[in-house]
Design a protein around this motif. Structure first.
Motif, short mmCIF file in Angstrom:
data_model
loop_
_atom_site.label_atom_id
_atom_site.label_comp_id
_atom_site.label_asym_id
_atom_site.label_seq_id
_atom_site.Cartn_x
_atom_site.Cartn_y
_atom_site.Cartn_z
N UNK A 20 0.84 -1.18 0.00
CA UNK A 20 0.00 0.00 0.00
C UNK A 20 0.88 1.24 0.00
N UNK A 21 0.46 2.23 -0.73
CA UNK A 21 1.17 3.50 -0.74
C UNK A 21 1.14 4.09 0.66
N UNK A 22 2.30 4.52 1.16
CA UNK A 22 2.39 5.01 2.53
C UNK A 22 1.51 6.24 2.75
N UNK A 64 -0.88 2.28 18.80
CA UNK A 64 -0.44 3.60 18.33
C UNK A 64 0.82 4.05 19.05
N UNK A 65 0.90 3.77 20.32
CA UNK A 65 2.09 4.15 21.09
C UNK A 65 3.33 3.43 20.56
N UNK A 66 3.19 2.14 20.27
CA UNK A 66 4.32 1.37 19.73
C UNK A 66 4.70 1.88 18.35
N UNK A 67 3.72 2.10 17.50
CA UNK A 67 4.00 2.55 16.14
C UNK A 67 4.61 3.95 16.08
N UNK A 78 5.50 7.45 12.78
CA UNK A 78 4.51 6.50 12.27
C UNK A 78 4.85 6.09 10.84
N UNK A 79 5.19 7.05 10.02
CA UNK A 79 5.57 6.79 8.62
C UNK A 79 6.81 5.89 8.56
N UNK A 80 7.81 6.17 9.39
CA UNK A 80 9.03 5.35 9.36
C UNK A 80 8.76 3.95 9.92
N UNK A 81 7.84 3.82 10.87
CA UNK A 81 7.48 2.50 11.39
C UNK A 81 6.85 1.66 10.29
N UNK A 82 6.02 2.29 9.48
CA UNK A 82 5.40 1.59 8.34
C UNK A 82 6.50 1.01 7.45
N UNK A 83 7.45 1.84 7.07
CA UNK A 83 8.53 1.39 6.18
C UNK A 83 9.39 0.31 6.84
#
Length: 174
Positions: A20-22, A64-67, A78-83
């Motif tokens: 999925x697109x970030x 959410x806290x972990x991410x 959050x964006x860097x956690x996704x990647x």
């Protein structure tokens, strides 16, 4: 989340990594998770309904806290956690058990990976994880929680009224 634990529990499992697109994912997070945690009433309802919404509310905030590394409004983290999550999955799952899948691609690749028949021509790929559906589901959960909390509070109020009435009746006789 839980990739390592799930792979340890199911070492032969096939893994589907939904691509999925970030930016799209971030918009979805804004329209779901972040909307939900902004509902202050859940914070107050959670202790009144400890069997369902209490643990759910805790897990939602914990995720959410972990991410976000402890700062739930840190969208950069959050964006860097996704990647990093995607990179970790690609690194830990053997290539023969990993399918990087885009739902818009349809059934063929997914069914081949799972060893299943492709659904009949014209059957649409399901798309149920939309922000409006998630918010609607949580509104229903909210009303259910309000009803359960009212029921619980009502029992205590009713018991208190019976107790006060009993004391008043006894004192009236003395």
């Amino acid at each position: 989340m839980f990739v390592d634990e799930l792979l340890a529990a199911y070492p032969d499992a096939k893994v589907i990594l939904t691509e999925r697109d970030v930016d799209s994912w971030m918009r979805s997070m804004e329209n779901t998770f972040y909307k939900l945690v902004s509902w202050k009433s859940f914070y107050y309802l959670a202790p009144l309904e400890p069997q369902n919404i209490g643990p759910y509310w805790s897990v939602l905030n914990l995720i959410l806290s972990i991410w976000t590394n402890g700062s739930i409004h840190d969208k950069t983290h959050l964006r860097s956690t996704y990647a990093s999550h995607y990179a970790h999955v690609r690194n830990i799952v053997p290539k023969e058990r990993l399918l990087e899948f885009k739902p818009g691609d349809g059934y063929e690749q997914l069914c081949a990976f799972l060893g299943k028949e492709v659904p009949p021509q014209g059957e649409k790929y399901p798309c149920v994880n939309q922000p409006d559906n998630i918010i609607r589901m949580h509104r229903a959960l909210w009303w259910y929680t309000v009803a359960k909390a009212a029921q619980r509070v009502g029992l205590w109020v009713g018991a208190g009224m019976v107790g006060v009435g009993g004391v008043w009746w006894v004192w009236g006789r003395v």
